[in-house]
Design an enzyme around this catalytic site. Structure first.
Site, PDB file in Angstrom:
ATOM      1  N   ASN A  61       7.829  -2.230 -11.363  1.00  0.00           N
ATOM      2  CA  ASN A  61       8.928  -1.781 -12.214  1.00  0.00           C
ATOM      3  C   ASN A  61       9.972  -2.876 -12.364  1.00  0.00           C
ATOM      4  OD1 ASN A  61       7.984   0.844 -12.723  1.00  0.00           O
ATOM      5  ND2 ASN A  61       8.892   1.627 -10.840  1.00  0.00           N
ATOM      6  N   SER A  68      10.227   8.129  -9.643  1.00  0.00           N
ATOM      7  CA  SER A  68      10.096   7.373  -8.395  1.00  0.00           C
ATOM      8  C   SER A  68      11.445   7.071  -7.747  1.00  0.00           C
ATOM      9  CB  SER A  68       9.327   6.080  -8.643  1.00  0.00           C
ATOM     10  OG  SER A  68       9.994   5.269  -9.599  1.00  0.00           O
ATOM     11  N   ALA A  73       0.828  -1.204   0.000  1.00  0.00           N
ATOM     12  CA  ALA A  73       0.000   0.000   0.000  1.00  0.00           C
ATOM     13  C   ALA A  73       0.862   1.254   0.000  1.00  0.00           C
ATOM     14  CB  ALA A  73      -0.947  -0.011   1.193  1.00  0.00           C
ATOM     15  N   GLY A  74       1.814   1.277  -0.943  1.00  0.00           N
ATOM     16  CA  GLY A  74       2.580   2.500  -1.172  1.00  0.00           C
ATOM     17  C   GLY A  74       1.775   3.452  -2.027  1.00  0.00           C
ATOM     18  N   ALA A  75       2.464   4.307  -2.771  1.00  0.00           N
ATOM     19  CA  ALA A  75       1.771   5.319  -3.556  1.00  0.00           C
ATOM     20  C   ALA A  75       0.845   4.693  -4.601  1.00  0.00           C
ATOM     21  CB  ALA A  75       2.783   6.245  -4.223  1.00  0.00           C
ATOM     22  N   GLY A  87      -0.049   1.477  -5.012  1.00  0.00           N
ATOM     23  CA  GLY A  87      -0.988   0.535  -4.430  1.00  0.00           C
ATOM     24  C   GLY A  87      -2.167   1.229  -3.773  1.00  0.00           C
ATOM     25  N   ALA A  94       1.279   8.182  -9.304  1.00  0.00           N
ATOM     26  CA  ALA A  94       0.929   8.249  -7.887  1.00  0.00           C
ATOM     27  C   ALA A  94       2.108   8.787  -7.092  1.00  0.00           C
ATOM     28  CB  ALA A  94       0.537   6.867  -7.370  1.00  0.00           C
ATOM     29  N   LYS A 115       8.794  -0.802 -21.033  1.00  0.00           N
ATOM     30  CA  LYS A 115       8.801   0.126 -19.896  1.00  0.00           C
ATOM     31  C   LYS A 115      10.148   0.098 -19.187  1.00  0.00           C
ATOM     32  CE  LYS A 115       6.407   1.609 -15.748  1.00  0.00           C
ATOM     33  NZ  LYS A 115       5.360   1.349 -14.738  1.00  0.00           N
TER      34      LYS A 115
END
Length: 312
Positions: free
Chosen positions: A103, A256, A8-10, A12, A128, A185
């Protein structure tokens, strides 16, 4: 759909909030006990391009009772993927599937070893940013690509895409070349994140001069040699031009990796430029630019608390 998000980071938290709003039965799994307490007691604050609101999704610590999820999104940092396997196992239903939108490379392989035949892979450009514990900014809508590792199009893949499409955060594409999407990516991240972090510039400033363009060209060329050596087909025709487009389209962003350095966190460099260098070495190919970038970022991590009159 019953959906679990591990990490539940940015990203998530933003995706979790959007999926919660879309009506899914959702649980966030987060190892930071303080984050779990704050969101449980005060709610999840989202702001940015999709508006300002306070949401109340379920959030639990690892291995706490949760749900039997039809879908588990893995959104931890790449270096935490192995540790996340047990967390995924705790909430994944017997016939559920796992999707990594992380990533770098190597995440799918780690998850597929634990959940063979049940892991999808993909990428997203939804933006995010963390503002503080329990507070996040949805910085941009974006495209999400996902698919099966063998290139097939299955009903489960369409069902996952439909759930993500319901977030209304940008188009969702089921693709036959998910591996190529991940590598496409990867090249963008390799050419933008480490250089901009080391130069301490926003994305748009990286290709501002001839030297920046030359650096991007050198990184991309090394990546393409690895891609050709591995027989991978990308989803973009001109990766170098795409890197420039991304820099221009996210001109004001701090990538990031830069955010991780500023916050004193470890970066995912081992799974981006470091991974390119390792893959190149395995093929007998030189990738000294990517190798050097990886060494510089690792050195930056190691000295983050030893800056002289400089907090960045």
């Amino acid at each position: 759909m019953r959906i679990g998000i591990v990490g539940a980071g940015a990203l998530g938290s933003v995706l979790g909030g959007l999926l919660f709003e879309a009506g899914h039965e959702l649980v966030l799994v987060e190892r930071d006990a303080a984050e779990v307490q704050i969101v449980s007691e005060q709610g999840l604050w989202l702001e940015g391009v999709s508006g300002e609101r306070l949401l109340s999704p379920k959030i639990v610590s690892p291995h706490a009772p949760a749900i039997e999820a039809d879908l588990v999104l893995v959104l931890v940092k790449s270096y935490d993927t192995s540790a996340a396997v047990s967390q995924v196992r705790d909430i994944l239903s017997e016939d559920g599937v796992v999707l990594t939108l992380q990533n770098g490379i190597g995440n799918f392989e780690t998850l597929d070893e634990a959940f063979p035949g049940r892991v999808l892979l993909g990428t997203t450009t939804i933006g995010a940013m963390t503002l503080g514990r329990g507070r996040f900014r949805h910085t941009g809508f974006g495209q999400t690509h996902l698919g099966e590792p063998d290139g097939s199009i299955r009903e489960r893949t369409r069902a996952v895409a439909a759930a993500l499409e319901g977030m209304n955060a940008g188009p969702v594409h089921v693709v036959e070349n998910a591996v190529g999407s991940v590598w496409s990516k990867l090249i963008i991240n390799a050419a933008v994140n480490a250089p901009a972090t080391l130069l301490r510039v926003r994305n748009g400033d990286l290709p501002a001069g001839d030297a920046g363009h030359a650096l991007i060209h050198a990184i991309v060329e090394e990546c393409l040699r690895v891609v050709r050596g591995k027989g991978i087909t990308l989803i973009v025709d001109d990766p170098e031009a795409r890197v420039i487009e991304v820099c221009q389209g996210t001109a004001g962003n701090l990538n990031s990796m830069f955010q991780d350095i500023l916050a004193g966190r470890d970066t995912e460099i081992d799974y981006i430029n470091g991974a390119i260098a390792r893959e190149a070495a395995a093929l007998g190919i030189q990738a000294e630019v990517n190798r050097t970038l990886a060494l510089l970022i690792k050195s930056l991590e190691a000295t983050v608390h030893k800056r002289v009159a400089d907090k960045t």
